[in-house]
Design a protein around this motif. Structure first.
Motif, PDB file in Angstrom:
ATOM      1  N   GLU A  18       0.820  -1.207   0.000  1.00  0.00           N
ATOM      2  CA  GLU A  18       0.000   0.000   0.000  1.00  0.00           C
ATOM      3  C   GLU A  18       0.855   1.258   0.000  1.00  0.00           C
ATOM      4  N   TYR A  20      -1.129   4.344  -0.124  1.00  0.00           N
ATOM      5  CA  TYR A  20      -2.070   5.334   0.425  1.00  0.00           C
ATOM      6  C   TYR A  20      -3.342   4.623   0.876  1.00  0.00           C
ATOM      7  N   ARG A  21      -3.927   5.123   1.969  1.00  0.00           N
ATOM      8  CA  ARG A  21      -5.227   4.602   2.412  1.00  0.00           C
ATOM      9  C   ARG A  21      -5.947   5.670   3.225  1.00  0.00           C
ATOM     10  N   ASP A  22      -7.218   5.875   2.904  1.00  0.00           N
ATOM     11  CA  ASP A  22      -8.096   6.617   3.815  1.00  0.00           C
ATOM     12  C   ASP A  22      -9.438   5.887   3.813  1.00  0.00           C
ATOM     13  N   GLY A  23     -10.468   6.514   4.314  1.00  0.00           N
ATOM     14  CA  GLY A  23     -11.753   5.824   4.448  1.00  0.00           C
ATOM     15  C   GLY A  23     -12.423   5.491   3.117  1.00  0.00           C
ATOM     16  N   GLU A  24     -12.004   6.175   2.055  1.00  0.00           N
ATOM     17  CA  GLU A  24     -12.684   5.997   0.756  1.00  0.00           C
ATOM     18  C   GLU A  24     -11.792   5.485  -0.363  1.00  0.00           C
ATOM     19  N   VAL A  26      -7.964   3.494  -1.579  1.00  0.00           N
ATOM     20  CA  VAL A  26      -6.746   2.728  -1.273  1.00  0.00           C
ATOM     21  C   VAL A  26      -5.888   2.721  -2.537  1.00  0.00           C
ATOM     22  N   LYS A  63     -13.002  12.724  -5.889  1.00  0.00           N
ATOM     23  CA  LYS A  63     -11.977  12.482  -4.885  1.00  0.00           C
ATOM     24  C   LYS A  63     -10.936  11.472  -5.392  1.00  0.00           C
ATOM     25  N   SER A  67      -7.068  12.181  -5.780  1.00  0.00           N
ATOM     26  CA  SER A  67      -6.117  11.315  -5.074  1.00  0.00           C
ATOM     27  C   SER A  67      -5.052  10.794  -6.025  1.00  0.00           C
ATOM     28  N   GLU A  70      -2.384  13.322  -6.317  1.00  0.00           N
ATOM     29  CA  GLU A  70      -1.543  13.415  -5.121  1.00  0.00           C
ATOM     30  C   GLU A  70      -0.656  12.180  -4.941  1.00  0.00           C
TER      31      GLU A  70
END
Ligand code: AMP
Ligand code: ZN
Length: 115
Positions: A18, A20-24, A26, A63, A67, A70
């Motif tokens: 991984e 990157y990971r957030d709630g929405e 990966v 989003k 992402s 980024e």
């Protein structure tokens, strides 16, 4: 979704490198990279492909694309540039039916297809 390899990565049922990971969202390294840097960016939500997205997914899609920008910058590709691919449907060669963007880059010199 049952049997979906990317849902399993989201749920950490199978390992992934991984980045990157957030709630929405990966993002993780492609297991069979087609470029020196090959990252897949996926929504946590299981959508088979872009064509399955509905009006309620508009914000998520925005989003997701932001992402990508980024994550590509985080992988050092902002200056050198990168290719962004999303296969949609069997006719495109899609193999994993969970929406994803391929970020491809990191070539030291121009690839053959670039003139
Ligand atoms: P696509 O043809 O757009 O569906 O591409 C699916 C991509 O997922 C391919 O580039 C595969 O190498 C990649 N892939 C499949 N399984 C995994 C996995 N477990 N971890 C990372 N990447 C994977
Ligand atoms: Zn899935």
């Amino acid at each position: 979704m049952n049997g979906c390899v990317f849902c399993k990565i989201v749920k950490k049922e199978i390992p992934a490198k991984e980045v990157y990971r957030d709630g929405e969202i990966v993002a993780f390294r492609d297991i069979n990279p087609k470029a020196p840097v090959h990252i897949l960016v996926i929504p946590v939500k299981h959508l088979e492909d872009l064509s399955k997205a509905g009006p309620k997914d508009r914000e998520l899609l925005g989003k997701l694309l932001y992402s990508v920008k980024e994550i590509a910058a985080g992988a050092g590709l902002e200056k050198s540039g990168y290719k962004l691919i999303s296969n949609n449907g069997i006719g495109s060669g899609q193999l994993v039916f969970h929406l994803h963007f391929h970020i491809l880059g990191g070539w030291q010199k121009k690839p053959e297809w670039q003139v």
